[in-house]
Write an enzyme that holds these catalytic residues in place. Structure first.
Site, PDB file in Angstrom:
ATOM      1  N   HIS A  75       0.807  -1.220   0.000  1.00 46.02           N
ATOM      2  CA  HIS A  75       0.000   0.000   0.000  1.00 46.02           C
ATOM      3  C   HIS A  75       0.837   1.265   0.000  1.00 46.02           C
ATOM      4  O   HIS A  75       0.313   2.361  -0.192  1.00 46.02           O
ATOM      5  CB  HIS A  75      -0.901   0.031   1.252  1.00 46.02           C
ATOM      6  CG  HIS A  75      -1.842  -1.127   1.331  1.00 46.02           C
ATOM      7  ND1 HIS A  75      -1.705  -2.143   2.254  1.00 46.02           N
ATOM      8  CD2 HIS A  75      -2.939  -1.435   0.607  1.00 46.02           C
ATOM      9  CE1 HIS A  75      -2.668  -3.025   2.090  1.00 46.02           C
ATOM     10  NE2 HIS A  75      -3.430  -2.630   1.106  1.00 46.02           N
ATOM     11  N   GLU A 127      -3.024   3.269   2.243  1.00 47.31           N
ATOM     12  CA  GLU A 127      -2.670   3.786   0.915  1.00 47.31           C
ATOM     13  C   GLU A 127      -3.018   5.264   0.805  1.00 47.31           C
ATOM     14  O   GLU A 127      -2.259   6.069   0.263  1.00 47.31           O
ATOM     15  CB  GLU A 127      -3.385   3.009  -0.194  1.00 47.31           C
ATOM     16  CG  GLU A 127      -3.004   3.529  -1.584  1.00 47.31           C
ATOM     17  CD  GLU A 127      -3.908   3.055  -2.701  1.00 47.31           C
ATOM     18  OE1 GLU A 127      -4.143   3.829  -3.630  1.00 47.31           O
ATOM     19  OE2 GLU A 127      -4.387   1.896  -2.638  1.00 47.31           O
TER      20      GLU A 127
END
EC number: 1.17.7.4
Length: 282
Positions: A75, A127
């Protein structure tokens, strides 16, 4: 009963690449400690397997000792965390998904000229934390058109619109079109949604229309898996999101003639196979 498995079910390119890099490091580390900063992917069964191999999950750069290996998760991480790691003189192995890395760099390039970043995504997702860290002139994270409308966009102000890589492209394009139609905003739209996500969601929609019930396999903390289940449910097809076959009420599914199965991008093939075996036993 007929069971149909989606072709795109399971690991995406970014997840597969991240785990391959970690596997390679485990074989070559020669006793040097290996850390991951946060879960390398959102799947508890995979994380448990790596913990059993001695990989340590840290929550803060200060927990990684100098000289140790640290693997940056698929991520990605924030610019600030990466700088903190480099200052500790650790051995960084970057396993950020190439699609996420591209999104970070795009945002850094376009949201650095006085433009505010408008990011379509989950505010608490790692993320997203990494993406917005590349916006140097402010940002706003939203998960619906209503939330964006309530933000109060200023006519004439410059904005950059982007999305978490695993978001629904149809929703994002509708949001972008709505902003463009206003005519009083200076909006630059970035293409940051992964094509693999688009393909996986499109296939899930099509399969959901052809079956009586859908099973979506993947971690409960996996954003892309939850969205996959939502995409299926939006078609009006009964759906169950499970992590493992143990979470599936098999006795309740015997009456369905056709069941579809798909899985999130961080779901290992072994878990998918066990769900298929459980359904086949009916």
């Amino acid at each position: 009963m007929e069971v149909v498995l989606a072709e795109t079910a399971g690991f995406c390119m970014g997840v597969d690449l991240a785990l391959r890099r970690l596997d390679k490091l485990i074989l070559s580390a020669e006793g040097c400690p290996i850390y991951i900063l946060g879960p390398i992917i959102h799947n508890p069964q995979v994380l448990k397997r790596y913990a059993e191999k001695g990989v340590v999950m840290a929550t803060d750069p200060s927990e990684v000792p100098a000289g140790a290996f640290v693997v940056i998760r698929a991520h990605g991480i924030t610019r600030q965390v990466e700088e903190a790691l480099r200052a500790r003189r650790v051995k960084i192995k970057d396993a950020t998904c190439p699609r996420v890395k591209k999104a970070q760099l795009l945002i850094g390039r376009h949201a650095d000229d006085g433009s505010e970043l408008l990011l379509y995504g989950e505010a608490d997702h790692p993320e997203v934390a990494g993406l917005v860290s590349y916006a140097r002139n402010g940002y706003f994270v939203f998960d619906s058109e209503e939330a964006l409308a309530a933000h109060g966009l200023v006519p004439g102000k410059r904005y950059v619109l982007a999305a978490q890589t695993t978001q629904d492209r149809v929703h994002f394009e509708r949001i972008a079109a709505g902003l463009k139609e206003r005519g009083d905003l200076d909006v630059t739209v970035l293409e940051t949604i992964c094509d693999a996500t688009k393909l996986r969601q499109a296939e899930a929609k099509e399969l959901a229309r052809k079956v009586d019930f859908m099973v979506v396999v993947g971690g409960y903390n996996s954003g892309n898996t939850r969205r996959l289940a939502q995409v299926v449910s939006d078609q009006g097809t009964p759906c169950r999101h499970v992590e493992t076959v143990d979470d599936l009420p098999l006795e309740d599914l015997a009456g369905y003639a056709r069941i579809g199965v798909t899985a999130g991008a961080s779901t290992p093939r072994s878990l998918i196979e066990k769900v298929l075996d459980g359904l086949a036993a009916l």
